[in-house]
Design an enzyme around this catalytic site. Structure first.
Site, PDB file in Angstrom:
ATOM      1  N   SER A 125      36.377  39.176  39.502  1.00 32.15           N
ATOM      2  CA  SER A 125      37.210  39.403  38.341  1.00 32.15           C
ATOM      3  C   SER A 125      37.585  40.849  38.081  1.00 32.15           C
ATOM      4  O   SER A 125      38.426  41.122  37.231  1.00 32.15           O
ATOM      5  CB  SER A 125      36.502  38.863  37.099  1.00 32.15           C
ATOM      6  OG  SER A 125      35.295  39.585  36.892  1.00 32.15           O
ATOM      7  N   LYS A 147      36.808  48.819  33.686  1.00 33.14           N
ATOM      8  CA  LYS A 147      37.149  47.413  33.470  1.00 33.14           C
ATOM      9  C   LYS A 147      37.109  47.099  31.973  1.00 33.14           C
ATOM     10  O   LYS A 147      36.232  47.606  31.259  1.00 33.14           O
ATOM     11  CB  LYS A 147      36.137  46.543  34.225  1.00 33.14           C
ATOM     12  CG  LYS A 147      36.485  45.049  34.294  1.00 33.14           C
ATOM     13  CD  LYS A 147      35.428  44.304  35.129  1.00 33.14           C
ATOM     14  CE  LYS A 147      35.700  42.815  35.237  1.00 33.14           C
ATOM     15  NZ  LYS A 147      34.683  42.127  36.049  1.00 33.14           N
ATOM     16  N   SER A 163      32.043  39.763  41.492  1.00 26.87           N
ATOM     17  CA  SER A 163      33.255  40.246  40.822  1.00 26.87           C
ATOM     18  C   SER A 163      33.659  41.668  41.152  1.00 26.87           C
ATOM     19  O   SER A 163      34.788  42.065  40.859  1.00 26.87           O
ATOM     20  CB  SER A 163      33.113  40.104  39.302  1.00 26.87           C
ATOM     21  OG  SER A 163      33.408  38.789  38.910  1.00 26.87           O
TER      22      SER A 163
END
Lengths: 524, 527
Positions: free
Chosen positions: A171, A76, A195
């Site tokens: 996210s 990420k 997330s």
């Protein structure tokens, strides 16, 4: 080959059925052909191939570094990666190249993993859709699956097919999409309020949020330091255990990691669940929970019951307060954490030159999106001297109550909690963006957030496809630092539900060499 | 004279005259105003690395050469507490009779400033590492050295916190340059309760603190290098009334300026109030050139620092012998008792020991400690000489120290080592030279030409006349030459004898022992 699990492909590498370079090139090719998913912000093709070559040398010498050697992974884009851009999907850090690796990234590289690139997210991980980043929304690979296409009815024939694609959740949507679309074998996400688990549920992959303090946060650009945990996204529970084993443990660079040694483990194949006590927290039957998921949840409970486990309804009475409590604590830490982005040392700097203050203001206005600015504003409000007791201290007290709810339930003899991960399956993008980020986050985080408040380990296990042909997952929450028990139960459940594999045209073209054909949904 | 000497030695760069000080004291006694002075002192911890990062701590290194990723607040970096800084704070807390908190917490204090890269400082706002201590310090009340009083100032707390970087404003090019070398260096903020009432007290208290820190080694505490920074909170009120509105005086970089700034601020506030004005709760800067305080463009005073617990640092837990867990790795724990047992002698104890052991006056012990290395120098000389310590102290404080002052040298830089001085004093003690000659030799030694005292004595023929016959002949010659004086003495005017002694001294170029000369003259005159 690309659809294999991490453990399977690792075995293939060891046996020489595929080389790291070959594997890396295939992944890179698939990344290119699935570019429309917008899962990656940066693809580090050159360094990935170099890493793959090095892995290849090691395999040739018969000296792979670990089970991860030569395995393509994605990270990420809120983890620092030396030499590769780290943007947090924000204008503030566009073009920012960190001089150091996050501890988790370093650990992966040290074990020979091949870093394909950095995955997309909501700006600074603030969101639950992966729709609010400066590089645009991530598209859920399932939008393009045969399963979804067959079942979804176009709203109107005149409308563009484009309008039907669904979000990944967030996210860590980029990481979830990357694992789900087979462009990598595992990915790192981060999990502050859900997330990792939320996009894992929407994308039909395993999403593990380990216990707070088990994995180093050093190098993870923080959202809420007291809740952030690096998350693990994989195709199977076993793979999650492999990743956990390679990442967990004390880090002298993160004072909040536990000192105790972590022993990596392999998950046993559970045959007998009769000694297990599964808690069903009634508060998780939350407003907005789709009937479909409710039914799935109770079916899963029955599954345990029928296998001999004790299934009990439990109460976590303070769950209702978690949203508002999270809002205060999250925004306060965000306000503080974001203070460093002033345009002086790194990142975006505005041209405003009238004064230092005007430069700060313009830099932050240009650098952050509305969501980030809004949270900074409310956080600073909560931290004002006259508000601190009323909001921040109170929220901390509520957090303690929420954590104590779990303590009580686990003390009563419950081993694992079983809950839904999301309220519904993934929403179409056009529908999702009707509401603002805050409302959506509040709704979506409701089922995942409490685990962060309490620091507990939790995992999303893909369970079935919804009526629309989209993945739905359930969440298991375990005791602190009892990852082995949590994952063992999750693995048993995973085996029972036989979640179907995504049918993607793009992947078929890139991956003729299929390990085995999986059955279609057997648990729906 | 003596007082001035002590005063100067106490505050090396201070030149406040006695009369001015007495004047101040009188003013305070007579005035219907009660001044109240409290201090906030930032002492930079003497450590190899910074409070939360591995960067080196060093004064005057090239700009931005000592900056880690954490110091520059790169995203994703985390603080890791430096054990040495904690130990220094514990030592300091114990030396200041504080109670050490077994559990203390770190907080973030937010404000935007160019030299604060993270936008917040990590400090200890809620629970500091040490609280409720006291510091006793002495100051002299009048020109008689015996009038020293000991005062006590309460220590509210000691907190650990990060230093900021430095901003250099280039006004001509209207830019600000930032040097982060200092950013993140460990500080101990020592908060002194408002128990002082004038600049002199404030300066004396800080001087004592400075000595304690230097003795402990917890801070080098050199004000000129910014290792010790003092902010003074000053207010005045009428007796019996609550405290007045206070101002904070910053930008004080020497003890002399501290005394000046505080006294100026007290006078200013009294004048302001007596003229019907009011005192604003504001931050003022001391202007050392103008000798006054001026309002600072005050952004800080009105700021809300939005304190928040530092989430990346667990509570700081300290142990004592009782609470120390048995199976804990000693590298990972700090044992307060262990540190306590190893505290060095503090200045007050050292002074007592000096007075007791050498029979010197208490005020001399102050002077000895106030000059870095002087007490050690003194003790070293005493060890190497037969001369009584009471006599040695005079040579150290009057002769050596005035040379050092004159040439602005520290004790360590003295061209006359303790060995050489002891050598010289031994010659004097063995009556091989007169004290006049000894001073000449000292002046010669000061040139640092590598000669021994004995060599200088030989070269300049300074040794006392050991040949009694020769001395008798000289005495006789003087008596023969000075009939008038001899008459006077014989008539009973004994004072004139001194004149004859002087003449003998002159003839022998100071090489005669005056006691012996006196004996010889008396003997001859009585014949």
């Amino acid at each position: 080959m690309l659809r294999a699990s991490l453990r399977q492909v690792s075995a293939a590498l060891k046996e020489g059925r595929v080389t790291p370079t070959e594997l890396c090139q295939r992944c890179l090719a698939l990344i290119r052909s699935t570019k429309f998913l917008n899962a990656y912000i940066t693809v580090a093709e050159e360094t990935a191939l170099k890493q793959a070559e090095e892995a290849e040398e090691r395999y040739k010498r018969g000296q792979p570094l670990s089970i991860l050697d030569g395995i393509p992974i994605a990270v990420k884009d809120n983890f620092n990666t030396a030499g590769i851009e780290t943007t947090c999907a924000s204008n503030m850090l566009k073009g920012y190249i960190s001089p150091y690796n996050a501890t988790v990234v370093q650990k992966l590289l040290d074990q020979g993993a091949v870093l394909l690139g950095k995955t997309n997210l909501d700006e600074f991980a603030m969101g639950s859709g992966s729709t609010d980043g400066v590089f645009g929304p991530v598209r859920n690979p399932w939008s393009y699956s045969r399963q979804y296409k067959e079942k979804s009815v176009p709203k109107s024939h005149s409308e563009d097919k484009e309008f039907n694609w669904v979000i990944t959740g967030g996210s860590s949507g980029g990481s979830a999409a990357a694992v789900s679309s087979f462009t990598c074998f595992a990915a790192l996400g981060s999990d502050t309020g859900g997330s990792t688990r939320n996009p894992a549920a929407h994308c039909g992959v395993v999403g593990l949020k380990p216990t707070y303090g088990l994995i180093s946060r050093h190098g993870l650009i923080p959202l809420v330091n007291s809740m952030d945990v690096p998350g693990i996204l994989t195709r199977s529970v076993d793979d999650a255990a492999v990743l956990l084993g390679s990442l967990a443990g004390h880090d002298p660079k993160d004072s909040t990691t536990v000192q105790d040694n972590f022993k990596p483990f392999e998950l046993p194949n559970l045959t007998d669940v009769s000694k297990l006590s599964i808690g069903i927290p009634k508060e998780y039957n939350a407003p907005g929970l789709s009937s479909e998921i409710l039914a799935l949840w109770s079916k899963a409970a029955d599954l345990f019951k029928n296998a001999g486990a004790k299934v009990v309804e439990v109460s976590l009475p303070h769950t209702h307060y978690s949203i508002v409590c999270y809002h205060v604590l999250c925004t306060a830490e965000v306000a503080s954490n974001m203070a460093r982005f002033d345009g002086l040392e790194y990142g975006h700097r505005s041209d405003a030159k009238e004064s230092t203050e005007s430069m700060y203001a313009a830099t932050r206005r240009e650098g952050f999106n509305d969501v980030v600015r809004g949270r900074i504003l409310s956080g600073n409000y909560f931290l004002l001297k006259q508000n601190y007791e009323k909001y921040f201290v109170k929220a901390q007290k509520v957090r303690r109550l929420i954590a104590n709810d779990f303590v009580k339930v686990f003390r009563s003899g419950v081993d694992i909690l079983l809950t839904p991960t999301t309220l519904s399956d993934a929403a179409p993008y056009m529908e999702f963006i009707q509401e603002d980020n805050r409302t959506r986050s509040a709704q979506d985080d409701i089922l995942t957030q409490a685990a962060n408040m309490a620091g507990l380990p939790a995992i999303n296990v893909p369970t079935a496809l919804s009526e629309r042909g989209l993945p739905v997952g359930l969440q298991f929450i375990g005791r602190s630092f009892q990852e082995k028990q949590l994952l063992t139960v999750a693995k048993w459940f995973e085996k029972q539900v036989q979640f179907p594999m995504i049918q993607l045209e793009e992947v078929k073209r890139h991956d003729n060499d299929v390990f085995h054909h999986q059955k279609s949904a057997s648990f729906s | 004279m003596l007082l001035t000497l002590l005063w100067r030695a106490t505050f090396p760069s201070m030149q406040v005259t006695v009369s001015q000080r007495i004047h101040n004291l009188l003013c305070h006694l007579l005035s219907p105003w009660v001044p109240v002075v409290g201090l906030e002192i930032h002492a930079q911890i003497s450590s190899n690395s910074k409070l939360f990062s591995g960067s080196q701590v060093q004064f005057a290194a090239p700009p931005n050469s000592l900056v880690s990723f954490f110091d520059a607040s790169l995203p994703g970096t985390l603080p890791v507490l430096n054990r040495r800084c904690v130990e220094a704070a514990v030592m300091t807390g114990l030396a200041l009779k504080c109670s050490i908190n077994k559990k203390s917490l770190f907080d973030r204090k937010h404000y935007f400033y160019a030299d604060l890269p993270a936008g917040y400082q990590i400090t200890q706002q809620r629970v500091p590492i040490a609280v409720n201590g006291s510091l006793s310090y002495s100051l002299c009340m009048d020109s008689k050295m015996s009038q020293m009083v000991t005062k006590i100032v309460r220590i509210k707390q000691i907190q650990l916190e990060q230093d900021s970087g430095k901003s250099l404003h280039d006004d001509t090019r209207s830019q600000t340059l930032v040097d982060l070398n200092r950013a993140g260096v460990g500080l101990m903020e020592v908060v002194m309760e408002p128990d002082m009432c004038c600049g002199e007290e404030a300066a004396a208290a800080v001087r004592e603190l400075q000595l304690i820190l230097q003795t402990l080694g917890s801070s080098q505490a050199v004000m000129a290098e910014g290792q010790l920074r003092v902010d003074a909170n000053v207010s005045v009120h009428r007796p019996g009334e609550p405290y007045g509105v206070r101002t904070e005086v910053k930008n004080i970089n020497s003890l002399r300026f501290l005394a000046k700034a505080v006294d100026y601020e007290i006078r200013r506030q009294i004048e302001e109030l007596e003229n019907g004005g009011t005192i604003l709760n504001e931050t003022r800067a001391f202007d050392s050139r103008l000798g006054c305080t001026v309002p600072m463009r005050d952004k800080e005073g009105k700021q809300d620092y939005r304190f928040m617990p530092e989430p990346n640092l667990p509570p700081l837990i300290l142990y004592d012998a009782k609470s120390l867990p048995a199976n804990m790795n000693h590298q990972q724990v700090i044992n307060i008792d262990w540190i306590h047992e190893r505290l060095p002698d503090l200045p007050s104890v050292k002074r007592e020991k000096l007075v007791e052991q050498y029979g010197i006056l208490p005020e001399h012990s102050f002077t000895l400690l106030n000059e870095d290395g002087l007490a050690e120098f003194f003790e070293s000389v005493v060890k190497q000489t037969q001369m009584k310590p009471k006599k040695v102290i005079g040579w150290i404080l009057n002769d050596l120290l005035s040379y050092l002052k004159q040439y602005s040298l520290t004790v360590k830089e003295s061209p006359v080592s303790s060995f050489l001085l002891a050598d010289l004093l031994n010659l004097l003690e063995k009556k091989e030279i007169s004290s006049t000659a000894a001073k000449q030799v000292l002046a010669e030694l000061w040139k640092g030409e590598g000669k021994t005292p004995l060599e200088i004595v030989k070269e300049q023929k300074l040794e006392l006349l050991q040949d009694q016959k020769e001395l008798e002949q000289i005495c006789q010659a003087v008596i023969d030459e000075r009939e008038n004086e001899v008459m006077a003495i014989k008539a009973g005017n004994r004072k004139v004898l001194n004149k004859l002694i002087g003449l003998v001294q002159r003839k022998t170029q100071g090489r005669s022992n005056p006691v012996l000369v006196k004996q010889l003259l008396e003997k001859k005159l009585s014949e």
